[in-house]
Design a protein around this motif. Structure first.
Motif, mmCIF file in Angstrom:
data_model
loop_
_atom_site.group_PDB
_atom_site.id
_atom_site.type_symbol
_atom_site.label_atom_id
_atom_site.label_comp_id
_atom_site.label_asym_id
_atom_site.label_seq_id
_atom_site.Cartn_x
_atom_site.Cartn_y
_atom_site.Cartn_z
ATOM 1 N N MET A 1 0.844 -1.188 0.000
ATOM 2 C CA MET A 1 0.000 0.000 0.000
ATOM 3 C C MET A 1 0.890 1.252 0.000
ATOM 4 N N LYS A 2 0.459 2.226 -0.760
ATOM 5 C CA LYS A 2 1.133 3.523 -0.817
ATOM 6 C C LYS A 2 0.128 4.588 -0.405
ATOM 7 N N THR A 3 0.551 5.455 0.489
ATOM 8 C CA THR A 3 -0.311 6.534 0.971
ATOM 9 C C THR A 3 0.299 7.870 0.573
ATOM 10 N N LEU A 4 -0.488 8.654 -0.131
ATOM 11 C CA LEU A 4 -0.045 9.968 -0.606
ATOM 12 C C LEU A 4 -0.907 11.041 0.039
ATOM 13 N N THR A 5 -0.267 11.992 0.684
ATOM 14 C CA THR A 5 -0.968 13.132 1.263
ATOM 15 C C THR A 5 -0.505 14.379 0.535
ATOM 16 N N LEU A 6 -1.453 15.039 -0.119
ATOM 17 C CA LEU A 6 -1.169 16.261 -0.875
ATOM 18 C C LEU A 6 -1.719 17.460 -0.114
ATOM 19 N N VAL A 7 -0.936 18.525 -0.050
ATOM 20 C CA VAL A 7 -1.372 19.759 0.602
ATOM 21 C C VAL A 7 -1.095 20.919 -0.349
ATOM 22 N N ARG A 8 -2.143 21.674 -0.627
ATOM 23 C CA ARG A 8 -1.958 22.906 -1.389
ATOM 24 C C ARG A 8 -1.425 23.965 -0.422
ATOM 25 N N HIS A 9 -0.488 24.763 -0.860
ATOM 26 C CA HIS A 9 0.071 25.801 0.014
ATOM 27 C C HIS A 9 -1.046 26.657 0.599
ATOM 28 N N ALA A 10 -0.770 27.239 1.769
ATOM 29 C CA ALA A 10 -1.739 28.108 2.439
ATOM 30 C C ALA A 10 -1.869 29.440 1.696
ATOM 31 N N LYS A 11 -2.857 30.217 2.111
ATOM 32 C CA LYS A 11 -3.184 31.500 1.462
ATOM 33 C C LYS A 11 -1.971 32.434 1.475
ATOM 34 N N SER A 12 -1.648 32.962 0.300
ATOM 35 C CA SER A 12 -0.478 33.832 0.168
ATOM 36 C C SER A 12 -0.888 35.286 -0.019
ATOM 37 N N SER A 13 0.081 36.123 0.191
ATOM 38 C CA SER A 13 -0.147 37.565 0.106
ATOM 39 C C SER A 13 0.241 38.093 -1.275
ATOM 40 N N TRP A 14 -0.543 39.036 -1.745
ATOM 41 C CA TRP A 14 -0.246 39.748 -2.985
ATOM 42 C C TRP A 14 0.158 41.187 -2.697
ATOM 43 N N LYS A 15 0.326 41.542 -1.412
ATOM 44 C CA LYS A 15 0.585 42.937 -1.028
ATOM 45 C C LYS A 15 1.922 43.468 -1.540
ATOM 46 N N LEU A 16 2.944 42.656 -1.438
ATOM 47 C CA LEU A 16 4.278 43.112 -1.835
ATOM 48 C C LEU A 16 4.477 42.907 -3.326
ATOM 49 N N ASN A 17 5.240 43.766 -3.921
ATOM 50 C CA ASN A 17 5.537 43.662 -5.344
ATOM 51 C C ASN A 17 6.718 42.707 -5.519
ATOM 52 N N LEU A 18 6.395 41.394 -5.463
ATOM 53 C CA LEU A 18 7.424 40.360 -5.529
ATOM 54 C C LEU A 18 7.134 39.408 -6.686
ATOM 55 N N PRO A 19 8.163 38.737 -7.190
ATOM 56 C CA PRO A 19 7.909 37.671 -8.161
ATOM 57 C C PRO A 19 7.036 36.593 -7.507
ATOM 58 N N ASP A 20 6.247 35.894 -8.306
ATOM 59 C CA ASP A 20 5.321 34.883 -7.797
ATOM 60 C C ASP A 20 6.002 33.877 -6.871
ATOM 61 N N HIS A 21 7.173 33.428 -7.228
ATOM 62 C CA HIS A 21 7.904 32.419 -6.454
ATOM 63 C C HIS A 21 8.225 32.904 -5.040
ATOM 64 N N LEU A 22 8.290 34.205 -4.837
ATOM 65 C CA LEU A 22 8.708 34.763 -3.545
ATOM 66 C C LEU A 22 7.559 35.245 -2.665
ATOM 67 N N ARG A 23 6.317 35.065 -3.116
ATOM 68 C CA ARG A 23 5.195 35.562 -2.319
ATOM 69 C C ARG A 23 5.081 34.819 -0.990
ATOM 70 N N PRO A 24 4.960 35.570 0.114
ATOM 71 C CA PRO A 24 4.853 34.949 1.444
ATOM 72 C C PRO A 24 3.401 34.585 1.776
ATOM 73 N N LEU A 25 3.240 33.904 2.893
ATOM 74 C CA LEU A 25 1.895 33.619 3.389
ATOM 75 C C LEU A 25 1.323 34.878 4.024
ATOM 76 N N LYS A 26 0.001 35.008 3.933
ATOM 77 C CA LYS A 26 -0.663 36.091 4.639
ATOM 78 C C LYS A 26 -1.122 35.536 5.989
ATOM 79 N N MET A 27 -1.640 36.375 6.856
ATOM 80 C CA MET A 27 -2.015 35.951 8.195
ATOM 81 C C MET A 27 -3.010 34.782 8.165
ATOM 82 N N ARG A 28 -4.015 34.843 7.289
ATOM 83 C CA ARG A 28 -4.975 33.746 7.198
ATOM 84 C C ARG A 28 -4.287 32.444 6.818
#
Length: 162
Positions: A1-28
């Protein structure tokens, strides 16, 4: 048996003018990652191997889970190829996971996560939300053999909010 757990990253911030790869998480996002990982902690979950995209938002989400679940750092790997939206590299890496690994946890991005869950899981999910977690169990001995599995666990942050 193989068990795979996938998690989509948490909510990120668009506030800073950063490249997509560098966007941080927001408080939520931070709150959701803590809530989902704390919920998972009650099950004594610990994967054999953890992979994550190295995008800041995915890596930060994974690091919250790593800390909360006390996952050993030596089994945690951050990979630029998992900064994947189509799912091509996500599927490639999962299918090429070493067979001695029975429980794999992967942090990544949409649409790759939702597409994978719907292609390989038993339950159709319209959209895996940010910090959504889905576990699929495959009845096989090799990751290369995975085709369709049983969606055994779905944890979405909204289900944990009070």
């Amino acid at each position: 048996m193989k068990t795979l757990t996938l998690v989509r990253h948490a909510k990120s911030s668009w506030k800073l003018n950063l490249p997509d790869h560098l966007r941080p998480l927001k408080m939520r996002g931070l709150t959701d990652a803590n809530n989902v990982s704390n919920h998972l902690k009650t099950t004594n979950f610990c994967p054999d191997l953890l992979w994550s995209s190295n995008a800041v938002r995915a890596q930060s989400t994974a690091e919250i889970f790593i800390k909360t679940l006390n996952i050993p750092s030596e089994i945690c790997h951050f990979n630029h190829e998992l900064y994947d939206f189509s799912g091509e590299y996500l599927t490639f890496h999962i299918k090429n996971c070493p067979d001695e690994i029975n429980s794999l946890m992967v942090f990544g991005h949409n649409d790759a996560i939702t597409n994978f869950v719907n292609a390989f899981g038993s339950e159709r999910i319209e959209n895996v939300p940010t910090c959504g977690l889905v576990t699929i169990i495959f009845n096989c001995d090799s990751w290369q053999e995975i085709t369709s599995g049983d969606t055994s666990w779905i944890i979405f942050p909204k289900d944990l909010r009070q």
